[in-house]
Design a protein around this motif. Sequence first.
Motif, PDB file in Angstrom:
ATOM      1  N   GLY A   1       0.828  -1.196   0.000  1.00 39.51           N
ATOM      2  CA  GLY A   1       0.000   0.000   0.000  1.00 39.51           C
ATOM      3  C   GLY A   1       0.861   1.244   0.000  1.00 39.51           C
ATOM      4  N   THR A   2       0.229   2.394  -0.110  1.00 37.89           N
ATOM      5  CA  THR A   2       0.956   3.664  -0.171  1.00 37.89           C
ATOM      6  C   THR A   2       1.825   3.878   1.056  1.00 37.89           C
ATOM      7  OG1 THR A   2      -0.820   4.591  -1.484  1.00 37.89           O
ATOM      8  CG2 THR A   2       0.680   6.158  -0.467  1.00 37.89           C
TER       9      THR A   2
ATOM     10  N   ARG B   1       8.370   8.370  -7.500  1.00 34.30           N
ATOM     11  CA  ARG B   1       8.737   8.340  -6.083  1.00 34.30           C
ATOM     12  C   ARG B   1      10.172   7.846  -5.927  1.00 34.30           C
ATOM     13  NH1 ARG B   1       4.383   5.801  -2.755  1.00 34.30           N
ATOM     14  NH2 ARG B   1       3.370   7.762  -3.187  1.00 34.30           N
ATOM     15  N   ALA B   2      10.582   6.870  -6.745  1.00 35.77           N
ATOM     16  CA  ALA B   2      11.960   6.377  -6.692  1.00 35.77           C
ATOM     17  C   ALA B   2      12.936   7.499  -7.054  1.00 35.77           C
ATOM     18  CB  ALA B   2      12.140   5.189  -7.636  1.00 35.77           C
ATOM     19  N   ILE B   3      12.626   8.233  -8.106  1.00 35.88           N
ATOM     20  CA  ILE B   3      13.481   9.354  -8.531  1.00 35.88           C
ATOM     21  C   ILE B   3      13.543  10.424  -7.442  1.00 35.88           C
ATOM     22  CG2 ILE B   3      13.720  11.230 -10.228  1.00 35.88           C
ATOM     23  CD1 ILE B   3      14.438   8.479 -11.392  1.00 35.88           C
TER      24      ILE B   3
ATOM     25  N   ASP C   1       5.946   4.556   1.008  1.00 39.47           N
ATOM     26  CA  ASP C   1       6.477   5.831   1.500  1.00 39.47           C
ATOM     27  C   ASP C   1       7.810   5.655   2.212  1.00 39.47           C
ATOM     28  OD1 ASP C   1       4.379   7.304   0.499  1.00 39.47           O
ATOM     29  OD2 ASP C   1       3.314   7.456   2.413  1.00 39.47           O
ATOM     30  N   THR C   2       8.063   4.481   2.758  1.00 34.97           N
ATOM     31  CA  THR C   2       9.284   4.258   3.537  1.00 34.97           C
ATOM     32  C   THR C   2      10.317   3.408   2.799  1.00 34.97           C
ATOM     33  OG1 THR C   2       8.313   2.311   4.600  1.00 34.97           O
ATOM     34  CG2 THR C   2       8.001   4.427   5.717  1.00 34.97           C
ATOM     35  N   MET C   3      10.078   3.091   1.556  1.00 34.02           N
ATOM     36  CA  MET C   3      10.998   2.232   0.804  1.00 34.02           C
ATOM     37  C   MET C   3      12.153   3.037   0.216  1.00 34.02           C
ATOM     38  SD  MET C   3       8.232  -0.235  -1.120  1.00 34.02           S
ATOM     39  CE  MET C   3       9.428  -1.297  -1.905  1.00 34.02           C
ATOM     40  N   SER C   4      13.280   2.362   0.021  1.00 32.77           N
ATOM     41  CA  SER C   4      14.436   2.995  -0.615  1.00 32.77           C
ATOM     42  C   SER C   4      14.164   3.184  -2.106  1.00 32.77           C
ATOM     43  CB  SER C   4      15.683   2.136  -0.423  1.00 32.77           C
ATOM     44  OG  SER C   4      15.590   0.962  -1.220  1.00 32.77           O
TER      45      SER C   4
END
Length: 154
Positions: A57-58, A101-103, A62-65
């Motif tokens: 989920g979102t 989000r990764a960028i 939000d906390t992933m590398s």
Amino acid sequence: YRFKKVFTTLLISFIFIVFASCSGGGDEKIDQIAQLEATIDSCRYDEAVKIIDEQFGTSVTDTMSATRLARLSIVYMRLCDAIDRSDSQAWAQRAAQIYGRAIATDSVAAVEYYNNVPAERLENVQVMRQLYYAPEQHRQFEMSSGWDEDQHQH
């Protein structure tokens, strides 16, 4: 001698507990992404969708590398390509959001990951990049062109 043996046992137990607690949290999602990749490789797409629905989920993303986000975005694109569903465009859009989000999380790490994907995944990266950046480029073009839709309607 007995004290030394008890102390050594306690010290080893403590070290084991510390290592177990350090490795548990962060690697769990990496393992789940690997599980997703293996599930897709085995053509078990419904199972992969279920894992995504239950685990990613979102709030989790939000906390992933950046690297984990990049891997997850590729998983979304692979599923988009593999499943014949009416919501495949939504899957591609979600992949593009995760790409963004990764960028935003760490552009150097994300770009390094995307630059080193296998050749068969390059098209996925290009599609995500276009989906992510196209709306912004479109807005910039509209602002710079001076085009006013109200004035130019027939």
